[in-house]
Design a protein around this motif. Structure first.
Motif, PDB file in Angstrom:
ATOM      1  N   LYS A 146      37.097  36.872  41.115  1.00  0.00           N
ATOM      2  CA  LYS A 146      37.797  36.042  40.132  1.00  0.00           C
ATOM      3  C   LYS A 146      38.661  36.906  39.224  1.00  0.00           C
ATOM      4  O   LYS A 146      39.816  36.561  38.944  1.00  0.00           O
ATOM      5  N   TYR A 150      42.805  36.833  38.870  1.00  0.00           N
ATOM      6  CA  TYR A 150      43.518  36.727  37.600  1.00  0.00           C
ATOM      7  C   TYR A 150      44.458  37.917  37.412  1.00  0.00           C
ATOM      8  O   TYR A 150      45.540  37.784  36.833  1.00  0.00           O
ATOM      9  N   MET A 214      39.423  33.430  29.982  1.00  0.00           N
ATOM     10  CA  MET A 214      38.634  33.985  31.073  1.00  0.00           C
ATOM     11  C   MET A 214      37.437  34.779  30.554  1.00  0.00           C
ATOM     12  O   MET A 214      36.370  34.794  31.179  1.00  0.00           O
ATOM     13  N   GLN A 217      34.633  32.474  29.964  1.00  0.00           N
ATOM     14  CA  GLN A 217      34.161  31.977  31.261  1.00  0.00           C
ATOM     15  C   GLN A 217      33.280  33.009  31.950  1.00  0.00           C
ATOM     16  O   GLN A 217      32.243  32.666  32.530  1.00  0.00           O
TER      17      GLN A 217
END
Length: 239
Positions: A146, A150, A214, A217
């Motif tokens: 992830k 990004y 992010m 998260q």
């Protein structure tokens, strides 16, 4: 209009998940034959296109160089460097990179960055190291991918919306040339470049906010992963 069947070949090839190089090559051959070109003319057209776009083969030089640098510790040095910047989280680091990428692209400096040149060997490892320092634990493979995605998105969004602010970029010249010749307008490249500035600002604000979110998260997903495996919460993670 029958020559447009080459586009159908491209669509069918991608839908059936065939090799992209093979799909484009077959589509080019089909288009040439439907356009009443003989096989030698089709081959000559491929040769001219390759000669006119030799820059697309630069990757053949860049990739071995990047591979050698990685072999001798480029990624480790990048992680070590970001580790010395205590308050720089992954989201903040990628937001800064997004801004730098947009500004440099706005001045026509597209080639100083990219997935092969900067994202894989530098930006992604630095973002991973910043995320691990912020969460206080090693990232699972899912979260590591992830962060890498990004990292790639920061580069792509930055260059995509930044390059149109440069009046000599190919896309601006293509748009003005097509519109002026087809619709008999008199649009200047500077007009399009000026209108691209608000779009670039909006893109930075929207994607920059996503990058900053992010961090939260990652903390939340690290806490969930720790709870699922009955592990102690990483330092800084939210319950």
């Amino acid at each position: 209009m029958i020559v447009l069947l080459g586009v159908v070949v491209v669509i069918l090839g991608f839908v059936t998940r065939r090799n992209p190089v093979l799909v484009v090559g077959v589509a080019g051959i089909v288009t040439g034959l439907l356009g009443k070109m003989n096989p030698l003319e089709v081959l000559a057209a491929f040769g001219r296109s390759f000669a006119d776009s030799r820059s697309v083969t630069v990757y053949a030089i860049v990739l071995p160089v990047i591979g050698l640098l990685e072999r001798y510790g480029l990624r480790e040095q990048a992680r070590h460097l970001i580790g010395r910047l205590g308050k720089l989280s992954a989201g903040r680091f990628l937001t800064v990179y997004l801004l730098v990428r947009q500004v440099t692209a706005a001045f026509g400096l597209n080639s100083i960055g990219g997935p092969a040149q900067t994202v894989r060997p530098l930006v992604a490892p630095m973002a991973e190291a910043a995320a691990e320092r912020s969460t206080g634990a090693k990232l699972p493979d899912k979260l590591r991918e992830k962060v890498r995605s990004y990292s790639a998105s920061a580069d792509t969004v930055g260059v995509f919306f930044g390059e149109d602010c440069f009046i000599a970029i190919g896309s601006i010249l293509l748009i003005t040339g097509f519109v002026n010749s087809t619709y008999h307008q008199d649009i200047e490249p500077t007009q399009l470049a000026l209108w691209a500035i608000p779009l670039a600002v909006c893109a930075f604000l929207i994607h920059g906010a996503r990058l900053l979110l992010m961090d939260k998260q990652l903390e939340r997903e690290m806490a969930q992963a720790a709870a699922e495996h009955d592990l102690p919460l990483p330092e800084g993670a939210e319950k």
